[in-house]
Design an enzyme around this catalytic site. Structure first.
Site, mmCIF file in Angstrom:
data_model
loop_
_atom_site.group_PDB
_atom_site.id
_atom_site.type_symbol
_atom_site.label_atom_id
_atom_site.label_comp_id
_atom_site.label_asym_id
_atom_site.label_seq_id
_atom_site.Cartn_x
_atom_site.Cartn_y
_atom_site.Cartn_z
ATOM 1 C CB THR A 106 67.302 59.773 78.621
ATOM 2 O OG1 THR A 106 66.161 60.446 79.163
ATOM 3 C CG2 THR A 106 68.558 60.242 79.340
ATOM 4 C CG ASP A 107 65.669 55.987 74.308
ATOM 5 O OD1 ASP A 107 65.920 55.250 75.288
ATOM 6 O OD2 ASP A 107 66.148 55.765 73.184
ATOM 7 C CD GLN A 108 59.589 53.395 75.711
ATOM 8 O OE1 GLN A 108 58.710 54.226 75.901
ATOM 9 N NE2 GLN A 108 59.329 52.184 75.289
ATOM 10 C CG MET A 109 65.793 51.021 75.146
ATOM 11 S SD MET A 109 66.985 50.482 73.914
ATOM 12 C CE MET A 109 65.860 49.640 72.773
ATOM 13 N N GLY A 110 66.330 54.128 78.825
ATOM 14 C CA GLY A 110 67.143 54.573 79.947
ATOM 15 C C GLY A 110 68.513 55.079 79.536
#
Lengths: 140, 140, 140, 140
Positions: C22-26
């Site tokens: 995952t990344d910080q966009m969720g």
């Protein structure tokens, strides 16, 4: 599978090494074993009856605060590997897990590791582990 | 550096290949070039006067909707590489960038790629590109 | 499973999204879907009766030369996803695969992709696809 | 820069956090700090006058055998971070490095780590650290 009837609590998950996980030494790049430990504890938590995804949605995350690992032997692309995750300790504000990564075909020990996790709120501040989460790990 | 005075707009960023980015073929694993494209466009946007981090905090993200890449030659560990990011198109709801990745020492072309990005709100829904963001890329 | 009795040849593999993906966009960081495509083709090749690991040990590798992908919807942490890998074309010096990544629970289409691979020798030079490898993919 | 005139030997390298390195908690995924440690020691070795890439080509690799890390605070996307790599010990068959990762803007301590590396031959067997490599790290 999850071993529920005797101490200590542990859970096994198996999968194959991905090409992307190798490096130019021809073996798995060392930090990828630690990603597998996370796969192991996710699966452990799900096997206890709660998904870590749900846990985060309920407002409590678990962040790695300490990590130790010993690399005994290397895994290679397409090897089947097993991650055994064992509950080491439950504290008021965190959980510690141990990991044993082995080669499925040979039983050879590849990596042993331990991670201490702290429970945090959505702003990243330490918070008490909710009773519902503690209950997953502590037997009455 | 950013080339501002003539069409097309482009920006260069350079760095060295990390060991973690190689695979057992002894070269960079192919998806890592696409991570570098993201490094290129982050740097491009910062060079235009806004950080993409700030842009997300203001409530507008850019999500990759389409990607094409051609892999011409391989980069190796510790090679210095250059990512040239060129603005290809600005649309009401998105931006398209082109990338040229080259070896700094030889000038050799390694990878050419294009990504179309759509602007999204915090819930992931398509939204209009804010005027302040458009202004970064469109010359009057 | 591998669909062997009717055209086109395809193979399905399923697994869960890792936290690390995952990344910080969720949601899943976009290049990780392309790593999953590699998992899909590895499994496809194994299901045809040869491991890609063995193939490389015999002196023939497959390197990605072209890649296109469309990102339709996002996968999230712990979602079960399915990668359907379909043989698109076998050439004298390469193979092309198509991929369809879907959400297992909903059947929703997440990503469609295509990769062209060229067969290379241990020095990275293009070489003919060995007859033994061609035979895995071409029906008499 | 490399601090050469006083004990202990250390070297600093700085770069920005990549989007791909974040996870859905909105901060850097923990294993990526350990990738940065590798970037730090690569740069340290180069600053001492040898590239690790050349070292591997000469037939000696360095494999991580033990790793410990403490995660004090989180880095975020696009933050500038500094990795200070310090030589902790040179042994006949290995080297130990310490790492301090800080936020460049605030000086805040993010991660402290230590890795023990063993010198291995191309078959992955432990071997003595070559005198030419030892000489990079040990002052007469």
């Amino acid at each position: 599978m999850t071993h529920q009837d005797a101490e200590p609590l542990f859970h096994d998950v198996e999968f194959r090494v991905r090409y992307a996980e190798t490096d130019q030494m021809g073996v798995v790049y060392h930090t990828n074993y630690l990603v597998w430990c996370e796969v192991g504890r996710t699966d452990f938590i799900r096997a206890r009856g709660m998904s870590y995804a749900d846990m985060e949605r309920s407002g409590v995350g678990l962040a790695v605060s300490e990590l130790t690992a010993r690399f005994h032997a290397a895994a290679r692309y397409d090897d089947a590997v097993r991650v055994r995750t064992t509950l080491a300790e439950v504290r008021s504000r965190g959980i510690t897990f141990d990991y044993l990564i082995t080669d499925v075909a040979t039983g050879r020990r590849l990596v042993t590791a331990r991670t201490a996790l702290v429970s945090i709120d959505p702003q990243g501040r330490p918070t008490a582990l909710p009773a519902s989460v503690r209950a997953l790990f502590v037997r009455e």
